[in-house]
Design a protein around this motif. Structure first.
Motif, short mmCIF file in Angstrom:
data_model
loop_
_atom_site.label_atom_id
_atom_site.label_comp_id
_atom_site.label_asym_id
_atom_site.label_seq_id
_atom_site.Cartn_x
_atom_site.Cartn_y
_atom_site.Cartn_z
N ASN A 205 24.63 -119.24 -76.27
CA ASN A 205 25.07 -117.85 -76.09
C ASN A 205 25.73 -117.31 -77.36
OD1 ASN A 205 24.65 -116.00 -73.92
ND2 ASN A 205 26.87 -115.76 -73.73
N LEU A 206 25.06 -117.49 -78.47
CA LEU A 206 25.59 -116.98 -79.73
C LEU A 206 24.46 -116.47 -80.61
CD1 LEU A 206 24.85 -119.26 -82.08
CD2 LEU A 206 26.80 -120.46 -81.08
N PHE A 207 24.83 -115.68 -81.58
CA PHE A 207 23.87 -115.28 -82.60
C PHE A 207 24.45 -115.58 -83.97
CE2 PHE A 207 25.66 -111.07 -83.82
CZ PHE A 207 26.51 -110.82 -82.74
N SER A 208 23.55 -115.68 -84.94
CA SER A 208 23.95 -116.22 -86.24
C SER A 208 23.44 -115.36 -87.39
CB SER A 208 23.39 -117.64 -86.41
OG SER A 208 23.85 -118.49 -85.40
N LEU A 209 24.11 -115.56 -88.52
CA LEU A 209 23.72 -114.91 -89.76
C LEU A 209 23.63 -115.98 -90.84
CD1 LEU A 209 25.30 -111.81 -91.46
CD2 LEU A 209 25.47 -114.02 -92.57
N GLU A 210 22.59 -115.92 -91.63
CA GLU A 210 22.48 -116.75 -92.83
C GLU A 210 22.20 -115.83 -94.00
OE1 GLU A 210 20.95 -121.20 -91.49
OE2 GLU A 210 19.64 -119.88 -92.64
N LEU A 211 23.05 -115.92 -95.01
CA LEU A 211 22.89 -115.13 -96.23
C LEU A 211 22.77 -116.11 -97.39
CD1 LEU A 211 22.82 -112.22 -97.36
CD2 LEU A 211 25.29 -112.43 -97.76
N ARG A 212 21.62 -116.11 -98.00
CA ARG A 212 21.32 -117.10 -99.04
C ARG A 212 21.75 -116.61 -100.42
NH1 ARG A 212 17.37 -116.67 -95.40
NH2 ARG A 212 16.27 -115.05 -96.58
N SER A 213 21.90 -117.57 -101.32
CA SER A 213 22.17 -117.28 -102.74
C SER A 213 23.33 -116.31 -102.90
CB SER A 213 20.90 -116.71 -103.40
OG SER A 213 19.81 -117.59 -103.25
N VAL A 214 24.45 -116.65 -102.30
CA VAL A 214 25.58 -115.72 -102.31
C VAL A 214 26.18 -115.60 -103.71
CG1 VAL A 214 26.12 -116.06 -99.88
CG2 VAL A 214 27.23 -117.51 -101.61
N ILE A 215 26.78 -114.44 -103.93
CA ILE A 215 27.48 -114.14 -105.18
C ILE A 215 28.86 -113.61 -104.83
CG2 ILE A 215 25.36 -113.70 -106.47
CD1 ILE A 215 25.84 -110.71 -106.01
N ALA A 216 29.68 -113.42 -105.83
CA ALA A 216 31.05 -112.96 -105.60
C ALA A 216 31.08 -111.65 -104.82
CB ALA A 216 31.78 -112.82 -106.92
N LEU B 295 19.79 -106.24 -98.40
CA LEU B 295 20.11 -107.65 -98.16
C LEU B 295 18.93 -108.42 -97.60
CD1 LEU B 295 23.59 -107.09 -96.47
CD2 LEU B 295 23.19 -107.94 -98.79
N LYS B 296 17.88 -107.71 -97.27
CA LYS B 296 16.77 -108.29 -96.51
C LYS B 296 16.19 -109.55 -97.13
CE LYS B 296 12.45 -106.81 -94.33
NZ LYS B 296 11.54 -105.65 -94.10
N SER B 297 16.09 -109.59 -98.45
CA SER B 297 15.44 -110.73 -99.10
C SER B 297 16.27 -112.01 -99.00
CB SER B 297 15.19 -110.40 -100.58
OG SER B 297 16.42 -110.22 -101.26
N ARG B 298 17.56 -111.89 -98.66
CA ARG B 298 18.45 -113.07 -98.60
C ARG B 298 18.93 -113.36 -97.19
NH1 ARG B 298 23.44 -112.86 -101.36
NH2 ARG B 298 23.59 -110.58 -101.25
N LEU B 299 18.44 -112.60 -96.21
CA LEU B 299 19.07 -112.58 -94.90
C LEU B 299 18.17 -113.11 -93.80
CD1 LEU B 299 21.52 -111.55 -93.23
CD2 LEU B 299 20.35 -109.33 -93.11
#
Lengths: 108, 123
Positions: free
Chosen positions: B78-89, B65-69
Protein backbone atom coordinates in the motif's frame (compact mmCIF):
# COMPACT_ATOMS: atom_id res chain seq x y z
CA UNK A 1 2.34 27.49 -19.43
CA UNK A 2 3.34 30.07 -16.82
CA UNK A 3 1.46 31.28 -13.76
CA UNK A 4 2.50 34.68 -12.41
CA UNK A 5 1.91 35.71 -8.81
CA UNK A 6 3.08 38.84 -6.98
CA UNK A 7 5.96 37.95 -4.65
CA UNK A 8 4.35 39.64 -1.69
CA UNK A 9 1.11 41.16 -0.43
CA UNK A 10 0.69 43.04 2.83
CA UNK A 11 -2.55 43.72 4.66
CA UNK A 12 -3.65 44.95 8.06
CA UNK A 13 -5.66 42.67 10.33
CA UNK A 14 -9.36 42.78 9.60
CA UNK A 15 -8.84 44.00 6.06
CA UNK A 16 -9.19 42.09 2.80
CA UNK A 17 -6.24 40.54 0.95
CA UNK A 18 -6.34 39.76 -2.76
CA UNK A 19 -3.72 37.50 -4.30
CA UNK A 20 -3.67 37.25 -8.07
CA UNK A 21 -2.53 34.49 -10.38
CA UNK A 22 -2.03 35.44 -14.00
CA UNK A 23 -1.94 33.06 -16.93
CA UNK A 24 -2.93 32.98 -20.59
CA UNK A 25 -6.68 32.30 -20.69
CA UNK A 26 -6.51 30.96 -17.16
CA UNK A 27 -10.27 31.46 -17.01
CA UNK A 28 -10.62 28.31 -19.10
CA UNK A 29 -8.78 26.22 -16.51
CA UNK A 30 -9.61 25.03 -13.00
CA UNK A 31 -7.46 26.89 -10.48
CA UNK A 32 -6.55 25.60 -7.06
CA UNK A 33 -5.00 27.54 -4.18
CA UNK A 34 -2.75 26.33 -1.35
CA UNK A 35 -1.66 27.92 1.90
CA UNK A 36 1.75 27.00 3.27
CA UNK A 37 2.78 28.15 6.71
CA UNK A 38 6.50 28.07 7.60
CA UNK A 39 7.79 24.57 8.18
CA UNK A 40 4.51 22.95 7.19
CA UNK A 41 3.14 21.12 4.18
CA UNK A 42 0.79 23.02 1.88
CA UNK A 43 -2.93 22.97 2.62
CA UNK A 44 -5.64 23.25 -0.01
CA UNK A 45 -7.82 26.31 0.65
CA UNK A 46 -9.73 26.74 -2.63
CA UNK A 47 -10.27 24.27 -5.46
CA UNK A 48 -11.93 24.46 -8.85
CA UNK A 49 -11.74 28.26 -8.85
CA UNK A 50 -14.30 28.90 -6.12
CA UNK A 51 -14.91 25.86 -3.89
CA UNK A 52 -13.64 25.43 -0.35
CA UNK A 53 -12.66 22.11 1.25
CA UNK A 54 -14.42 21.28 4.46
CA UNK A 55 -12.82 23.03 7.40
CA UNK A 56 -11.64 26.06 5.43
CA UNK A 57 -13.27 29.27 6.68
CA UNK A 58 -15.60 31.12 4.36
CA UNK A 59 -13.24 34.07 4.66
CA UNK A 60 -11.33 32.35 1.84
CA UNK A 61 -12.85 32.71 -1.60
CA UNK A 62 -11.74 32.48 -5.19
CA UNK A 63 -12.60 33.76 -8.62
CA UNK A 64 -11.28 33.13 -12.11
CA UNK A 65 -11.90 34.96 -15.37
CA UNK A 66 -9.98 35.94 -18.45
CA UNK A 67 -6.28 35.96 -17.71
CA UNK A 68 -6.46 36.29 -13.92
CA UNK A 69 -7.52 34.14 -11.01
CA UNK A 70 -7.81 35.68 -7.57
CA UNK A 71 -7.73 34.36 -4.04
CA UNK A 72 -9.49 36.70 -1.64
CA UNK A 73 -9.10 36.50 2.10
CA UNK A 74 -11.60 38.59 4.05
CA UNK A 75 -11.20 39.75 7.62
CA UNK A 76 -7.55 38.78 7.59
CA UNK A 77 -6.13 37.33 10.78
CA UNK A 78 -2.55 37.00 11.99
CA UNK A 79 -2.79 33.25 11.41
CA UNK A 80 -3.34 33.81 7.70
CA UNK A 81 0.26 34.93 7.30
CA UNK A 82 1.75 32.35 4.97
CA UNK A 83 2.82 31.62 1.42
CA UNK A 84 0.02 31.07 -1.08
CA UNK A 85 0.34 29.15 -4.34
CA UNK A 86 -2.01 28.84 -7.29
CA UNK A 87 -2.01 25.69 -9.41
CA UNK A 88 -3.50 24.45 -12.67
CA UNK A 89 -3.29 21.42 -14.91
CA UNK A 90 -1.90 22.14 -18.36
CA UNK A 91 -3.39 19.45 -20.54
CA UNK A 92 -2.64 21.19 -23.79
CA UNK A 93 0.87 19.99 -24.55
CA UNK A 94 3.08 18.31 -22.00
CA UNK A 95 0.26 17.37 -19.61
CA UNK A 96 1.76 18.86 -16.52
CA UNK A 97 0.81 20.41 -13.21
CA UNK A 98 1.86 24.04 -13.02
CA UNK A 99 2.33 26.00 -9.80
CA UNK A 100 2.61 29.74 -9.53
CA UNK A 101 5.73 31.12 -7.94
CA UNK A 102 3.96 31.84 -4.67
CA UNK A 103 2.93 34.97 -2.78
CA UNK A 104 4.04 35.79 0.73
CA UNK A 105 1.12 37.28 2.65
CA UNK A 106 2.25 39.52 5.47
CA UNK A 107 -0.22 40.61 8.13
CA UNK A 108 0.91 44.00 9.35
CA UNK B 1 -9.50 9.54 5.78
CA UNK B 2 -6.44 8.82 3.66
CA UNK B 3 -3.11 9.82 5.18
CA UNK B 4 0.33 9.85 3.56
CA UNK B 5 3.79 9.40 5.05
CA UNK B 6 7.04 9.82 3.15
CA UNK B 7 10.21 7.91 3.93
CA UNK B 8 13.67 7.78 2.48
CA UNK B 9 17.33 8.68 3.01
CA UNK B 10 18.08 12.21 4.10
CA UNK B 11 21.35 12.22 2.19
CA UNK B 12 22.19 10.99 -1.30
CA UNK B 13 25.51 11.25 -3.09
CA UNK B 14 25.74 12.99 -6.46
CA UNK B 15 25.19 10.69 -9.47
CA UNK B 16 23.37 8.14 -7.31
CA UNK B 17 19.66 7.28 -7.30
CA UNK B 18 17.23 8.91 -4.93
CA UNK B 19 14.53 6.50 -3.77
CA UNK B 20 11.52 7.61 -1.75
CA UNK B 21 8.38 5.83 -0.67
CA UNK B 22 5.00 7.15 0.40
CA UNK B 23 2.92 4.88 2.59
CA UNK B 24 -0.84 5.22 2.30
CA UNK B 25 -3.03 4.65 5.33
CA UNK B 26 -6.79 4.92 5.74
CA UNK B 27 -7.47 3.70 2.23
CA UNK B 28 -6.38 1.26 -0.44
CA UNK B 29 -3.90 2.44 -3.01
CA UNK B 30 -5.51 0.29 -5.69
CA UNK B 31 -9.08 1.34 -5.05
CA UNK B 32 -8.94 3.49 -8.14
CA UNK B 33 -10.05 6.44 -6.10
CA UNK B 34 -6.92 8.58 -6.22
CA UNK B 35 -4.05 9.88 -8.26
CA UNK B 36 -0.77 9.61 -6.33
CA UNK B 37 1.82 12.37 -6.75
CA UNK B 38 5.23 13.65 -5.81
CA UNK B 39 5.93 17.36 -5.41
CA UNK B 40 9.17 18.97 -4.26
CA UNK B 41 10.23 22.31 -2.89
CA UNK B 42 13.77 23.59 -3.09
CA UNK B 43 14.93 25.42 0.04
CA UNK B 44 13.27 28.81 0.22
CA UNK B 45 11.59 28.31 -3.16
CA UNK B 46 8.21 27.41 -4.60
CA UNK B 47 6.50 24.12 -5.36
CA UNK B 48 7.53 21.91 -8.28
CA UNK B 49 5.38 19.01 -9.44
CA UNK B 50 7.35 15.86 -10.14
CA UNK B 51 4.73 13.45 -11.42
CA UNK B 52 1.52 11.42 -10.97
CA UNK B 53 0.86 7.71 -10.93
CA UNK B 54 -2.51 6.03 -11.00
CA UNK B 55 -3.05 2.64 -9.40
CA UNK B 56 -3.16 1.08 -12.85
CA UNK B 57 0.43 2.19 -13.39
CA UNK B 58 -0.30 4.98 -15.83
CA UNK B 59 1.89 8.00 -15.24
CA UNK B 60 2.34 11.67 -16.02
CA UNK B 61 5.82 13.06 -15.46
CA UNK B 62 7.25 16.57 -15.36
CA UNK B 63 9.02 16.86 -18.74
CA UNK B 64 12.06 18.43 -17.08
CA UNK B 65 12.57 15.30 -14.94
CA UNK B 66 11.13 12.60 -17.16
CA UNK B 67 14.45 11.21 -18.40
CA UNK B 68 15.61 10.50 -14.81
CA UNK B 69 12.32 9.57 -13.20
CA UNK B 70 10.39 6.40 -12.45
CA UNK B 71 7.28 6.17 -10.29
CA UNK B 72 5.68 2.91 -9.23
CA UNK B 73 2.94 1.47 -7.05
CA UNK B 74 3.30 -1.48 -4.65
CA UNK B 75 -0.21 -2.66 -3.89
CA UNK B 76 0.97 -5.37 -1.49
CA UNK B 77 2.53 -2.74 0.77
CA UNK B 78 0.00 0.00 0.00
CA UNK B 79 2.66 2.47 -1.01
CA UNK B 80 3.97 4.29 -4.03
CA UNK B 81 7.53 5.15 -4.85
CA UNK B 82 9.78 7.59 -6.63
CA UNK B 83 13.18 6.92 -8.14
CA UNK B 84 15.23 9.84 -9.42
CA UNK B 85 18.45 8.81 -11.10
CA UNK B 86 21.76 10.63 -11.50
CA UNK B 87 20.97 13.19 -8.84
CA UNK B 88 22.78 16.51 -8.60
CA UNK B 89 22.93 19.21 -5.96
CA UNK B 90 19.94 20.92 -7.57
CA UNK B 91 17.81 17.94 -6.55
CA UNK B 92 18.24 18.94 -2.91
CA UNK B 93 14.71 19.69 -1.74
CA UNK B 94 11.81 18.84 0.52
CA UNK B 95 9.89 16.05 -1.17
CA UNK B 96 6.16 15.73 -0.57
CA UNK B 97 3.78 13.00 -1.59
CA UNK B 98 0.24 14.12 -2.27
CA UNK B 99 -2.99 12.83 -3.73
CA UNK B 100 -6.29 13.88 -5.21
CA UNK B 101 -9.51 12.12 -6.02
CA UNK B 102 -9.49 10.37 -9.37
CA UNK B 103 -12.98 11.55 -10.34
CA UNK B 104 -11.44 14.99 -10.79
CA UNK B 105 -9.05 13.59 -13.38
CA UNK B 106 -5.47 14.85 -13.62
CA UNK B 107 -6.70 18.42 -13.17
CA UNK B 108 -7.83 17.78 -9.62
CA UNK B 109 -6.54 19.60 -6.56
CA UNK B 110 -4.09 18.05 -4.12
CA UNK B 111 -6.23 17.76 -1.03
CA UNK B 112 -4.05 15.30 0.89
CA UNK B 113 -0.35 15.89 1.59
CA UNK B 114 2.33 14.07 3.52
CA UNK B 115 4.52 15.93 5.98
CA UNK B 116 7.45 15.92 3.58
CA UNK B 117 10.95 14.50 3.76
CA UNK B 118 14.08 16.56 3.26
CA UNK B 119 16.67 15.17 0.87
CA UNK B 120 20.14 16.61 0.49
CA UNK B 121 22.40 15.68 -2.38
CA UNK B 122 25.99 15.94 -1.26
CA UNK B 123 29.20 13.95 -1.27
Amino acid sequence: YVLTQPPSVSVAPGQTASITCGGNNIGTKSVHWYQQRPGQAPVLVVFDDTDRPSGIPDRFSGSNSGNTATLTISRVEAGDEADYYCQVWDGSSDHTVIFGGGTKLTVL
Amino acid sequence: QVQLQESGPGLVKPSQTLSLTCTVSGGSIDSGGYYWSWIRQHPGKGLEWIGYIYYSGSTYYNPSLKSRLTMSVDTSKNLFSLELRSVIAADTAMYYCASHVAVAGPAGAFDIWGQGTMVKVSS
